[in-house]
Motif scaffolding. Structure first.
Motif, PDB file in Angstrom:
ATOM      1  N   GLN A 128       0.813  -1.201   0.000  1.00  0.00           N
ATOM      2  CA  GLN A 128       0.000   0.000   0.000  1.00  0.00           C
ATOM      3  C   GLN A 128       0.850   1.255   0.000  1.00  0.00           C
ATOM      4  OE1 GLN A 128      -3.231  -0.168  -0.407  1.00  0.00           O
ATOM      5  NE2 GLN A 128      -3.019  -2.372  -0.468  1.00  0.00           N
ATOM      6  N   GLU A 150      -3.013   6.314   6.116  1.00  0.00           N
ATOM      7  CA  GLU A 150      -4.147   6.226   5.210  1.00  0.00           C
ATOM      8  C   GLU A 150      -5.390   5.921   6.017  1.00  0.00           C
ATOM      9  OE1 GLU A 150      -3.009   4.807   0.773  1.00  0.00           O
ATOM     10  OE2 GLU A 150      -3.322   3.286   2.268  1.00  0.00           O
ATOM     11  N   GLY A 151      -6.507   6.536   5.636  1.00  0.00           N
ATOM     12  CA  GLY A 151      -7.804   6.179   6.174  1.00  0.00           C
ATOM     13  C   GLY A 151      -7.854   6.172   7.675  1.00  0.00           C
ATOM     14  N   GLU A 193     -14.311  -2.254  11.986  1.00  0.00           N
ATOM     15  CA  GLU A 193     -13.716  -1.455  10.917  1.00  0.00           C
ATOM     16  C   GLU A 193     -12.223  -1.243  11.171  1.00  0.00           C
ATOM     17  OE1 GLU A 193     -17.739   1.175   9.960  1.00  0.00           O
ATOM     18  OE2 GLU A 193     -15.964   2.131  10.782  1.00  0.00           O
ATOM     19  N   GLN A 217     -10.354  -4.470  10.439  1.00  0.00           N
ATOM     20  CA  GLN A 217     -10.211  -4.701   9.003  1.00  0.00           C
ATOM     21  C   GLN A 217      -8.994  -3.981   8.450  1.00  0.00           C
ATOM     22  OE1 GLN A 217     -14.158  -3.433   7.709  1.00  0.00           O
ATOM     23  NE2 GLN A 217     -14.599  -5.499   7.000  1.00  0.00           N
ATOM     24  N   THR A 218      -8.860  -2.717   8.830  1.00  0.00           N
ATOM     25  CA  THR A 218      -7.756  -1.918   8.304  1.00  0.00           C
ATOM     26  C   THR A 218      -6.416  -2.373   8.875  1.00  0.00           C
ATOM     27  OG1 THR A 218      -9.297  -0.057   8.191  1.00  0.00           O
ATOM     28  CG2 THR A 218      -6.954   0.437   7.911  1.00  0.00           C
ATOM     29  N   GLU A 231      -5.101  -5.697   7.331  1.00  0.00           N
ATOM     30  CA  GLU A 231      -4.555  -5.538   5.983  1.00  0.00           C
ATOM     31  C   GLU A 231      -3.127  -5.004   6.044  1.00  0.00           C
ATOM     32  OE1 GLU A 231      -8.827  -4.313   4.022  1.00  0.00           O
ATOM     33  OE2 GLU A 231      -7.008  -3.407   3.237  1.00  0.00           O
ATOM     34  N   LYS A 232      -2.851  -4.185   7.069  1.00  0.00           N
ATOM     35  CA  LYS A 232      -1.524  -3.585   7.172  1.00  0.00           C
ATOM     36  C   LYS A 232      -0.485  -4.529   7.779  1.00  0.00           C
ATOM     37  CE  LYS A 232      -2.509   0.517   5.562  1.00  0.00           C
ATOM     38  NZ  LYS A 232      -1.897   0.995   4.316  1.00  0.00           N
ATOM     39  N   ARG A 271     -17.720  -3.294   3.360  1.00  0.00           N
ATOM     40  CA  ARG A 271     -16.628  -3.502   2.421  1.00  0.00           C
ATOM     41  C   ARG A 271     -17.129  -3.738   0.999  1.00  0.00           C
ATOM     42  NH1 ARG A 271     -11.793  -2.167   4.667  1.00  0.00           N
ATOM     43  NH2 ARG A 271     -10.673  -3.725   3.468  1.00  0.00           N
ATOM     44  N   ASP A 327     -10.734   6.040   1.252  1.00  0.00           N
ATOM     45  CA  ASP A 327     -10.647   5.746   2.671  1.00  0.00           C
ATOM     46  C   ASP A 327     -11.966   5.956   3.384  1.00  0.00           C
ATOM     47  OD1 ASP A 327      -7.981   5.374   2.230  1.00  0.00           O
ATOM     48  OD2 ASP A 327      -7.411   7.394   2.766  1.00  0.00           O
TER      49      ASP A 327
END
Length: 814
Positions: A147, A159-160, A237, A240-241, A244-245, A586, A813
């Motif tokens: 990313q 981000e976001g 939420e 989820q973020t 992913e990271k 999502r 985002d």
């Protein structure tokens, strides 16, 4: 063996070829360097796998074959990137995302297809299993770096939900607090550090300063900053973020919060790097308990207004942020309220300054907001403010009294502007609010003349520091103001002030299905509102209770689900003018119970975000007064595309259609060309849109046609010449557009043309010189010469390149 041949090809040919090609890319180095880092680690890994003649299962062999195919596609992608010039901002952004996606795919393969167990079970690697395990897990832990945000020492996850807020221009009196907070965080036995203070003291600012401190960034390899909303799905939420990271991939939509939390802790324990997680503005101690971990190298900083009891337990500590001293308060007030030019404005007496600043009681936000409201104002306004502030007692009860002090800064707002400010209470906290949604609401609630009048109100609120604007580069440079990429944020304390002042608004969040019965016991005025906000999870018809809301003019439905039923009580909202449906999930949600819209004869504006657009045949009665439809990040059902409807009967007054970031739309529904009253057709960032309808010229009343960033368009139909009333045409960033139609010269009313980013347009049709009413062309330096024959009568506007792509990330985002 087949797998050895595949591994050998990947190791000796494909990966080195991609790696070699990346060194030739100069336009966007950050994402490319991360891809290089991945490849440099991966090449020796595959070479070693080939040398030991790995025995793989049929499933793994098929996975390798797919991976090889994906790599070959990646090689072509990298070659294309080598040809992108530095000034082509949109192309750079577009291919930067593709490079990031390729990087993520490679790391995902190493993390999921070649798992540690697969290596361990191979009989030829038993003697060296520990070394190989470290190599593969090392790749897995770095998954997510594709990313382009979490690479290197102390990189901020910006981000976001993970965005580290910008530090304000004026920060006073936090030097010692930053030092003490840092020392407490660095203590070996402290895993969770609570930063506690009343609202408006600057907790978030101090936390952001800590994240950007050099020593902190040197100690923690990864830093994530999360604003914690009070919504029912907030924790999910965030998970989820974060997953992913840190390498957990994308969560399946069917997973519960409990399963997601287990997955988070599983991957956290396998991360070798030190990680700092900042949870900002926590209201519920359970959030702290969910994310707490004794994993070595992991620490949490939690900002909260309440000093939770959990801070007093083992591995936890707390730091109380004091309010500013009087001297620091005076310095902050002077920097904000007084002009740097001593010859301009009003220089108040020292006693008057002291009088006002003392009433702010050391709260930085109160000082900033009140100081901003007095900037360059008449002395009488200063004296009146001091008088009002002095009437109240000293701020002892920080919550109620601070709001009273801040309320004094609203006194100078005109009534409509104040009402617009109060409408912000109808949106969830810690979320960016689309400016276009606010503008739609204000235009209808307050019967404003046009959207520009609403935008002026928004600018006034921003100038007084009552809201913050996150804007788009096209706001000031486009042919007509576009609010699609403009968002509004607000400080928590100001949100409290908004809610405190609001009277005709109903705000409801449900953690369970159905409307809470306790809500019925509220004061009557809450159930005769003009504006209603409902935030839920998945809802079905039977989940809704029957609410009586006959006066509602604006309804906002905010949810996170794949299936959502519109509330049946909408049928009784006979005064409803604006409907906003926002899905925070999502994937796009399927709407049901569309029968609720049948009786809404007064609805003028509908905005749908991230939903599956239903067929118009599901509406059995016409929407007689519907004027504007906005579709954001939606999917288009095939039935919608194939609908044959009598538009003049179903949508007789529709004048504006906005379609933004709808990535699956390939063509427009043909019935759009039958909306003869349509004046605005705006389509932005729909990259798969390949052509406009041949009958586009039948929309004879069209005034504005915006096709911004529709990168799949290669041409425009010649029937466009039928748009005899078209005044504004925006084809900016249509990078594949290689020609304009011959009939463009017949657009006799065209006044402005935006063609930035149309680098393939090497020539204009001769008829373009017949555009006698064309007054301004916005273009790049390369295409400006095309208009040279008209230079004497035409303004050729070549804006400076905007290399800041932060505004583009906002929409993805949100």
């Amino acid at each position: 063996m087949a797998e050895s041949i595949i591994l050998g090809t990947i190791a000796k040919q494909v990966l080195p070829a991609i790696l070699q090609a990346t060194y030739q890319i100069v336009s966007f180095r950050e994402d490319v360097e991360q891809l290089q880092n991945t490849l440099e680690q991966l090449v020796p890994l595959f070479k070693e796998g080939k040398q030991v003649d790995l025995e793989l299962t049929d499933q793994k062999r098929k996975g390798l074959e797919k991976f090889e195919k994906k790599l070959l596609e990646g090689e072509e992608l990298v070659k294309k990137c080598c040809k992108i010039s530095a000034p082509n901002i949109f192309q750079k952004y577009r291919y930067s995302r593709k490079i990031s996606s390729l990087n993520k795919t490679i790391r995902s393969f190493c993390g999921l297809e070649l798992q540690v167990e697969s290596w361990r079970d191979n009989k030829l690697l038993r003697s060296d299993v520990q070394q190989m395990r470290m190599m593969v897990e090392g790749l897995t832990q770095q998954q997510g770096q594709g990313q382009g945000q979490i690479v290197g020492v102390g990189t901020l996850g910006n981000e976001g939900l993970l965005a580290v807020p910008k530090i304000p221009d004026r920060v006073v009196g936090f030097g010692m607090a930053l030092r003490d907070l840092k020392n407490e965080l660095f203590k070996e036995n402290v895993t969770v550090l609570g930063l506690c203070a009343p609202g408006g003291c600057g907790k978030s600012t101090l936390a952001a300063m800590l994240c950007q401190d050099e020593e902190v960034r040197g100690k923690f390899k990864e830093i994530f900053f999360v604003n914690v909303p009070t919504t029912p799905t907030a924790t999910y939420e965030i998970l989820q973020t974060l997953l992913e990271k840190i390498g957990g991939g994308v969560l399946p939509s069917s997973w519960s919060e409990e399963n997601a939390m287990k997955q988070f802790h599983y991957h956290l324990e396998r991360k070798p790097e030190q990680l700092l997680l900042v949870l900002d503005d926590v209201w519920d101690k359970s959030v702290i308990e969910k994310f707490f971990s004794r994993t070595k190298g992991f620490k949490m900083l939690v900002t909260s207004r309440e000093e939770f009891q959990v801070y007093n337990t083992e591995y936890h500590s707390k730091y109380h942020l004091e309010k500013l001293s009087h001297q620091d308060s005076m310095n902050l007030f002077r920097q904000t309220a007084l002009s740097q030019d001593r010859n301009v404005g009003f220089e108040p007496e020292e006693d008057l300054l002291n009088q006002i600043v003392r009433c702010c009681d050391g709260f930085p936000l109160a000082i900033t907001v009140i100081a901003k409201s007095l900037y360059q104002q008449h002395p009488v306004i200063w004296e009146n403010m001091a008088k009002k502030l002095s009437k109240g007692s000293c701020i002892l009860d920080f919550d109620e009294n601070l709001r009273e002090r801040l309320s004094a800064s609203l006194d100078s707002l005109e009534k409509t502007v104040l009402d617009c400010f109060l409408d912000l209470s109808s949106f969830p906290e810690d979320k960016r609010i689309p400016a276009s949604a606010l503008i739609n609401i204000w235009c209808e609630l307050y019967e404003l003349d046009d959207e520009n009048e609403a935008f002026v109100i928004l600018l006034e609120l921003a100038s007084r520091n009552l809201v913050n604007l996150v804007g788009s580069r096209k706001m000031t440079t486009g042919i007509v103001a576009s609010f699609n990429d403009l968002f509004v944020t607000q400080h928590d304390l100001l949100r409290d002030l908004v809610i405190y002042q609001s009277r005709q608004r109903l705000i409801m969040y449900k953690r369970e299905k159905g409307i809470l019965e306790s809500g019925r016991k509220q004061e009557n005025h809450y159930f005769n509102p003009r504006l209603v906000y409902l935030g839920t999870g998945e809802m079905f018809v039977e989940s809704w209770n029957d609410l009586q809301l006959p006066e509602v003019e604006v309804l906002i439905l905010n949810f996170s689900a794949s299936n959502y039923s519109l509330p049946p009580f909408m049928e009784k909202m006979r005064k409803l003018k604006v409907v906003i449906v926002v899905n925070r999930g999502r994937t796009c949600a399927k709407l049901s119970n569309l029968i609720s819209l049948r009786e809404l004869a007064n609805v003028k504006r509908i905005r749908l975000e991230k939903v599956l657009i239903p067929s118009l045949h599901e509406f059995t009665l016409p929407l007689m007064n519907l004027q504007q439809v906005s579709l954001v990040m939606c999917d288009f059902d095939h039935a919608l595309m194939q609908s044959t409807i009598n538009v003049s009967y179903e949508l007789p007054n529709l004048v504006e259609i906005n379609i933004d970031y709808c990535h699956d739309i390939v063509e427009l529904p043909p019935w759009i060309c039958d909306i003869i009253n349509l004046r605005t057709l705006s389509i932005t960032s729909c990259d798969k849109l390949s052509a406009l309808p041949e009958r586009i010229g039948d929309i004879t009343d069209l005034d504005l046609l915006r096709l911004h960033a529709c990168t799949g368009l290669s041409s425009l139909p010649d029937s466009i010449k039928g748009l005899q009333k078209l005044r504004f045409l925006d084809i900016s960033d249509c990078c594949d557009l290689n020609m304009l139609p011959d009939g463009i010269g017949e657009l006799h009313c065209l006044k402005k043309l935006d063609m930035r980013g149309c680098n393939k347009l090497s020539e204009l049709p001769p008829s373009a010189m017949n555009l006698v009413h064309l007054k301004e062309v916005i273009c790049d330096q390369d295409t400006a010469s095309l208009w040279e024959p008209r230079s004497s009568s035409l303004k050729i506007n070549v804006p400076e390149n905007d290399n800041n792509l932060d505004w583009l990330g906002v929409i993805f985002d949100n």
